[in-house]
Motif scaffolding. Structure first.
Motif, PDB file in Angstrom:
ATOM      1  N   SER A 102       0.817  -1.223   0.000  1.00  0.00           N
ATOM      2  CA  SER A 102       0.000   0.000   0.000  1.00  0.00           C
ATOM      3  C   SER A 102       0.846   1.266   0.000  1.00  0.00           C
ATOM      4  O   SER A 102       0.317   2.366  -0.206  1.00  0.00           O
ATOM      5  CB  SER A 102      -0.925   0.009   1.216  1.00  0.00           C
ATOM      6  N   LYS A 103       2.160   1.121   0.223  1.00  0.00           N
ATOM      7  CA  LYS A 103       3.049   2.286   0.262  1.00  0.00           C
ATOM      8  C   LYS A 103       3.486   2.736  -1.128  1.00  0.00           C
ATOM      9  O   LYS A 103       4.333   3.626  -1.244  1.00  0.00           O
ATOM     10  CB  LYS A 103       4.272   1.974   1.129  1.00  0.00           C
ATOM     11  N   PHE A 182      -6.841  -7.529   2.819  1.00  0.00           N
ATOM     12  CA  PHE A 182      -6.222  -6.493   3.651  1.00  0.00           C
ATOM     13  C   PHE A 182      -5.865  -5.264   2.828  1.00  0.00           C
ATOM     14  O   PHE A 182      -6.002  -4.126   3.296  1.00  0.00           O
ATOM     15  CB  PHE A 182      -4.965  -7.043   4.332  1.00  0.00           C
ATOM     16  N   LEU A 183      -5.384  -5.466   1.619  1.00  0.00           N
ATOM     17  CA  LEU A 183      -4.991  -4.344   0.766  1.00  0.00           C
ATOM     18  C   LEU A 183      -6.195  -3.473   0.423  1.00  0.00           C
ATOM     19  O   LEU A 183      -6.098  -2.238   0.410  1.00  0.00           O
ATOM     20  CB  LEU A 183      -4.333  -4.870  -0.510  1.00  0.00           C
ATOM     21  N   VAL A 184      -7.328  -4.100   0.166  1.00  0.00           N
ATOM     22  CA  VAL A 184      -8.553  -3.333  -0.093  1.00  0.00           C
ATOM     23  C   VAL A 184      -8.941  -2.527   1.147  1.00  0.00           C
ATOM     24  O   VAL A 184      -9.336  -1.351   1.047  1.00  0.00           O
ATOM     25  CB  VAL A 184      -9.689  -4.283  -0.505  1.00  0.00           C
ATOM     26  N   GLY A 185      -8.836  -3.147   2.318  1.00  0.00           N
ATOM     27  CA  GLY A 185      -9.174  -2.429   3.548  1.00  0.00           C
ATOM     28  C   GLY A 185      -8.247  -1.270   3.828  1.00  0.00           C
ATOM     29  O   GLY A 185      -8.687  -0.179   4.227  1.00  0.00           O
ATOM     30  N   ILE A 186      -6.941  -1.454   3.615  1.00  0.00           N
ATOM     31  CA  ILE A 186      -5.976  -0.377   3.853  1.00  0.00           C
ATOM     32  C   ILE A 186      -6.199   0.763   2.871  1.00  0.00           C
ATOM     33  O   ILE A 186      -6.115   1.945   3.229  1.00  0.00           O
ATOM     34  CB  ILE A 186      -4.540  -0.926   3.743  1.00  0.00           C
ATOM     35  N   THR A 187      -6.501   0.418   1.618  1.00  0.00           N
ATOM     36  CA  THR A 187      -6.748   1.450   0.611  1.00  0.00           C
ATOM     37  C   THR A 187      -7.972   2.288   0.967  1.00  0.00           C
ATOM     38  O   THR A 187      -8.039   3.480   0.637  1.00  0.00           O
ATOM     39  CB  THR A 187      -6.932   0.801  -0.769  1.00  0.00           C
ATOM     40  N   GLY A 188      -8.949   1.674   1.644  1.00  0.00           N
ATOM     41  CA  GLY A 188     -10.167   2.400   2.000  1.00  0.00           C
ATOM     42  C   GLY A 188     -10.048   3.281   3.229  1.00  0.00           C
ATOM     43  O   GLY A 188     -10.990   4.007   3.561  1.00  0.00           O
ATOM     44  N   ILE A 189      -8.928   3.250   3.922  1.00  0.00           N
ATOM     45  CA  ILE A 189      -8.744   4.110   5.091  1.00  0.00           C
ATOM     46  C   ILE A 189      -8.482   5.545   4.619  1.00  0.00           C
ATOM     47  O   ILE A 189      -7.562   5.782   3.827  1.00  0.00           O
ATOM     48  CB  ILE A 189      -7.571   3.612   5.958  1.00  0.00           C
ATOM     49  N   PRO A 190      -9.256   6.517   5.062  1.00  0.00           N
ATOM     50  CA  PRO A 190      -9.040   7.900   4.623  1.00  0.00           C
ATOM     51  C   PRO A 190      -7.647   8.410   4.993  1.00  0.00           C
ATOM     52  O   PRO A 190      -7.146   8.147   6.100  1.00  0.00           O
ATOM     53  CB  PRO A 190     -10.130   8.689   5.366  1.00  0.00           C
ATOM     54  N   LYS A 191      -7.042   9.134   4.101  1.00  0.00           N
ATOM     55  CA  LYS A 191      -5.710   9.675   4.354  1.00  0.00           C
ATOM     56  C   LYS A 191      -5.723  10.768   5.420  1.00  0.00           C
ATOM     57  O   LYS A 191      -4.687  11.072   6.004  1.00  0.00           O
ATOM     58  CB  LYS A 191      -5.117  10.219   3.059  1.00  0.00           C
ATOM     59  N   LYS A 217      -9.895  -3.780  12.056  1.00  0.00           N
ATOM     60  CA  LYS A 217     -10.396  -4.855  12.919  1.00  0.00           C
ATOM     61  C   LYS A 217     -11.540  -5.650  12.291  1.00  0.00           C
ATOM     62  O   LYS A 217     -11.546  -6.891  12.366  1.00  0.00           O
ATOM     63  CB  LYS A 217     -10.821  -4.277  14.268  1.00  0.00           C
ATOM     64  N   PRO A 218     -12.539  -5.024  11.662  1.00  0.00           N
ATOM     65  CA  PRO A 218     -13.593  -5.837  11.018  1.00  0.00           C
ATOM     66  C   PRO A 218     -13.041  -6.739   9.919  1.00  0.00           C
ATOM     67  O   PRO A 218     -13.443  -7.900   9.802  1.00  0.00           O
ATOM     68  CB  PRO A 218     -14.552  -4.787  10.460  1.00  0.00           C
TER      69      PRO A 218
END
Length: 307
Positions: A102-103, A182-191, A217-218
């Motif tokens: 994700s980086k 996990f990559l989809v979840g990390i990408t969806g975290i607002p910057k 966590k979900p």
């Protein structure tokens, strides 16, 4: 306010369209999933076989016999070790890989394809390939280990090493799927969350610990549940890896699914095998509920702190 609440819960035409599309799928899913579960529970209370017409009711006798059987207890122990071994190594590794990807590394798409390729590869050819790699005499793994002075290991004949081999194969096979989730979840975290945290000095590892992990966590609960279910249903790789020339696959690494199939279709003890299937279903259900409860508890406590 009462009118607004009624309007709020009134179904629109688009909602009815979605419901109409889901009903046939839910009916088919219920027929293929829930009815067999109920039927299995019913059969487990009978001395049910595929030969005799008489199927006497025995109550909980099949379950009592199960927990007095050494083969079943060994199967339960091996299956639990494999399932939790896969969980311990697959989920954190997939999370770490997803976080690094994700980086914005170069050739990100190629890395994703590389990790996801084992997921879409059928288990049988994968297990056959790993059986060659893990061969005690001519396998590649022992060949490379010899360069660092480690003697040849009987990966597929020693019960403990065979369990390790199954865990290694399954982690390698499933880590790509967990990584994508996990990559989809990390990408969806607002910057904005990371920017706000950086103002307080939370960057790098601190941002991962205090921002990424809590918000995932979900998804972590979902990935853990899927991994546990997959681990407790392990069969194909063990049947191929742990089988010998005499054709006795279940006696090197005996697991619940193999023990269940053997009792049902070799010894025709369908009631006994159904009791095993119910125990397996119950274990997976309890572990799933525990993981969902833990995720809910952590999320609710987090909301309480915010309030």
């Amino acid at each position: 306010m009462a009118v607004n609440r009624k309007n709020k819960f009134r179904l629109k035409p688009a909602h009815w369209f979605c419901i109409a599309g889901l009903v046939p799928i839910l009916i088919l899913y219920g027929y293929l999933r829930f009815i067999p579960i109920i039927k299995t529970m019913y059969i487990s209370f009978f001395e049910w076989d595929l030969v005799s017409d008489k199927k006497p009711f025995v109550g909980f006798e099949n379950f009592i016999t199960l927990f007095q059987s050494e083969a079943f207890l060994i199967s339960l122990k091996n299956t639990s070790i494999i399932a939790f071994g896969i969980l311990i190594f697959s989920v954190p590794s997939a999370l770490l890989i997803a976080y690094l990807l994700s980086k914005g590394v170069r050739f990100k798409a190629w890395y994703e394809a590389f990790y996801f390729l084992p997921v879409i590869t059928p288990m049988v050819p994968v297990a056959v390939t790993w059986k060659w790699i893990l061969d005690s005499n001519h396998g590649l793994l022992n060949y490379f280990l010899s360069f660092i002075g480690i003697p040849k290991q009987a990966w597929l004949f020693d019960p403990k090493l065979a369990i390790v081999s199954v865990i290694m194969l399954t982690v390698w096979k499933t880590i790509g799927y967990n990584m994508i989730i996990f990559l989809v979840g990390i990408t969806g975290i607002p910057k904005d969350n990371y920017e706000a945290a950086s103002i307080d000095g939370a960057t790098g590892a601190k941002a991962f610990w205090y921002i990424t992990l809590p918000l995932l966590k979900p998804i972590t609960a979902f990935v853990s549940i899927i991994t546990i279910i997959h681990g407790y249903n392990v069969f194909s790789q063990i049947y191929i890896l742990a089988s010998d020339i005499q054709g006795s696959p279940g006696y090197v690494v005996r697991v619940l699914v193999y023990d269940m199939i053997e009792n049902a279709f070799r010894y025709y003890k369908m009631g006994y095998a159904s009791a095993e299937a119910f125990i397996l279903f119950f274990i997976v259900l309890i572990l799933t509920l525990i993981q969902l409860w833990l995720a809910r508890e952590k999320n609710s406590s987090k909301k309480g702190l915010k309030l």
